[in-house]
Design a protein around this motif. Sequence first.
Motif, mmCIF file in Angstrom:
data_model
loop_
_atom_site.group_PDB
_atom_site.id
_atom_site.type_symbol
_atom_site.label_atom_id
_atom_site.label_comp_id
_atom_site.label_asym_id
_atom_site.label_seq_id
_atom_site.Cartn_x
_atom_site.Cartn_y
_atom_site.Cartn_z
ATOM 1 N N SER A 62 41.782 53.328 56.631
ATOM 2 C CA SER A 62 41.389 52.071 55.992
ATOM 3 C C SER A 62 42.640 51.236 55.757
ATOM 4 O O SER A 62 43.717 51.770 55.517
ATOM 5 N N VAL A 63 42.477 49.949 55.874
ATOM 6 C CA VAL A 63 43.604 49.030 55.747
ATOM 7 C C VAL A 63 43.435 48.234 54.459
ATOM 8 O O VAL A 63 42.374 47.658 54.224
ATOM 9 N N HIS A 64 44.446 48.256 53.645
ATOM 10 C CA HIS A 64 44.404 47.504 52.388
ATOM 11 C C HIS A 64 45.559 46.517 52.364
ATOM 12 O O HIS A 64 46.644 46.833 52.818
ATOM 13 N N SER A 65 45.298 45.366 51.835
ATOM 14 C CA SER A 65 46.437 44.478 51.645
ATOM 15 C C SER A 65 47.007 44.803 50.272
ATOM 16 O O SER A 65 46.332 44.728 49.265
ATOM 17 N N ALA A 66 48.228 45.265 50.284
ATOM 18 C CA ALA A 66 48.857 45.659 49.025
ATOM 19 C C ALA A 66 49.326 44.404 48.304
ATOM 20 O O ALA A 66 50.035 43.581 48.868
ATOM 21 N N ALA A 67 48.886 44.246 47.076
ATOM 22 C CA ALA A 67 49.371 43.113 46.295
ATOM 23 C C ALA A 67 50.814 43.436 45.926
ATOM 24 O O ALA A 67 51.079 44.336 45.147
ATOM 25 N N PHE A 68 51.728 42.709 46.507
ATOM 26 C CA PHE A 68 53.142 42.998 46.290
ATOM 27 C C PHE A 68 53.577 42.429 44.951
ATOM 28 O O PHE A 68 53.460 41.237 44.697
ATOM 29 N N ASP A 69 54.032 43.292 44.091
ATOM 30 C CA ASP A 69 54.479 42.839 42.774
ATOM 31 C C ASP A 69 55.991 42.992 42.677
ATOM 32 O O ASP A 69 56.501 44.092 42.555
ATOM 33 N N PRO A 70 56.715 41.894 42.756
ATOM 34 C CA PRO A 70 58.175 41.997 42.687
ATOM 35 C C PRO A 70 58.676 42.300 41.277
ATOM 36 O O PRO A 70 59.873 42.529 41.088
ATOM 37 N N GLY A 71 57.773 42.303 40.297
ATOM 38 C CA GLY A 71 58.204 42.561 38.919
ATOM 39 C C GLY A 71 58.795 41.313 38.305
ATOM 40 O O GLY A 71 59.138 40.364 38.997
ATOM 41 N N GLY A 72 58.924 41.321 36.989
ATOM 42 C CA GLY A 72 59.508 40.169 36.324
ATOM 43 C C GLY A 72 58.503 39.063 36.101
ATOM 44 O O GLY A 72 57.508 38.956 36.801
ATOM 45 N N VAL A 73 58.767 38.240 35.095
ATOM 46 C CA VAL A 73 57.863 37.145 34.779
ATOM 47 C C VAL A 73 58.412 35.842 35.370
ATOM 48 O O VAL A 73 59.603 35.691 35.573
ATOM 49 N N GLU A 74 57.509 34.941 35.648
ATOM 50 C CA GLU A 74 57.892 33.590 36.048
ATOM 51 C C GLU A 74 58.113 32.801 34.758
ATOM 52 O O GLU A 74 57.187 32.619 33.984
ATOM 53 N N PRO A 75 59.328 32.335 34.533
ATOM 54 C CA PRO A 75 59.599 31.661 33.260
ATOM 55 C C PRO A 75 58.721 30.437 33.012
ATOM 56 O O PRO A 75 58.448 30.104 31.865
ATOM 57 N N LEU A 76 58.266 29.793 34.069
ATOM 58 C CA LEU A 76 57.435 28.606 33.858
ATOM 59 C C LEU A 76 55.979 28.970 33.601
ATOM 60 O O LEU A 76 55.179 28.109 33.262
ATOM 61 N N GLU A 77 55.649 30.241 33.765
ATOM 62 C CA GLU A 77 54.257 30.652 33.552
ATOM 63 C C GLU A 77 54.087 31.530 32.319
ATOM 64 O O GLU A 77 53.015 31.580 31.735
ATOM 65 N N VAL A 78 55.141 32.214 31.933
ATOM 66 C CA VAL A 78 55.026 33.178 30.840
ATOM 67 C C VAL A 78 54.921 32.457 29.490
ATOM 68 O O VAL A 78 55.448 31.349 29.326
ATOM 69 N N SER A 79 54.222 33.092 28.546
ATOM 70 C CA SER A 79 54.127 32.508 27.205
ATOM 71 C C SER A 79 55.413 32.801 26.438
ATOM 72 O O SER A 79 56.162 33.718 26.787
ATOM 73 N N GLU A 80 55.644 32.026 25.410
ATOM 74 C CA GLU A 80 56.840 32.234 24.593
ATOM 75 C C GLU A 80 56.845 33.654 24.010
ATOM 76 O O GLU A 80 57.865 34.346 24.022
ATOM 77 N N GLU A 81 55.678 34.090 23.555
ATOM 78 C CA GLU A 81 55.546 35.423 22.964
ATOM 79 C C GLU A 81 55.977 36.521 23.950
ATOM 80 O O GLU A 81 56.745 37.426 23.599
ATOM 81 N N ASN A 82 55.495 36.428 25.170
ATOM 82 C CA ASN A 82 55.820 37.449 26.164
ATOM 83 C C ASN A 82 57.267 37.355 26.638
ATOM 84 O O ASN A 82 57.870 38.365 26.999
ATOM 85 N N PHE A 83 57.811 36.159 26.638
ATOM 86 C CA PHE A 83 59.213 35.983 26.991
ATOM 87 C C PHE A 83 60.087 36.675 25.946
ATOM 88 O O PHE A 83 60.994 37.440 26.271
#
Length: 189
Positions: A42-63
Amino acid sequence: MTGSMLVSNPSAEIAKHTHLVAKLASGRELRFIDPRMFGRLSVHSAAFDPGGVEPLEVSEENFVKLFRGRKTPIKSALLNQKLVRGVGNIYADESLFRAGIRPRRRASSITRQELARLYHSVREVLREAIALGGSSVSDYVDADGEEGFFQLEHRVYGREGEPCRTCKTAVRRVVLAGRSSHYCPRCQK
Ligand SMILES: [Zn+2]
């Protein structure tokens, strides 16, 4: 398992009952040999997660949470792409200047209020970068963590010995983990 998985040179003869030949990045082939046909593919497209948050998307709390309990200098933490994506050496220095935080301070010693300022200054610097012609944050930093084309007016970066644009104190340079770090000893605590 009655079949076998082999890594072969492409020139090697393809064995009987080979049901799959996958080209590998190395140029060799992964071959799946399954005489009794019990195998499944079976073939799956692996969702590639490079890790780390995008500073323009992350909330202040999570930052803010990213830096909790970290004993590394705040500058190193900012450059760590597994924590925050897209902040290279220049952006880190400029963001820390705007937030009034010295690059060598331990991340864990930085107050909630200072981290909130840092959150906003990182976003401000990145937004300016985007306004200057980029399309996405990740375009800005190459594999070595160096910014490519973005030239904002540096307030501290590369200005060792020159007067701080805010208070006229000479900008200092220190080397942190092999990278030049620039700061104003008066504006940054
Ligand atoms: Zn200053």
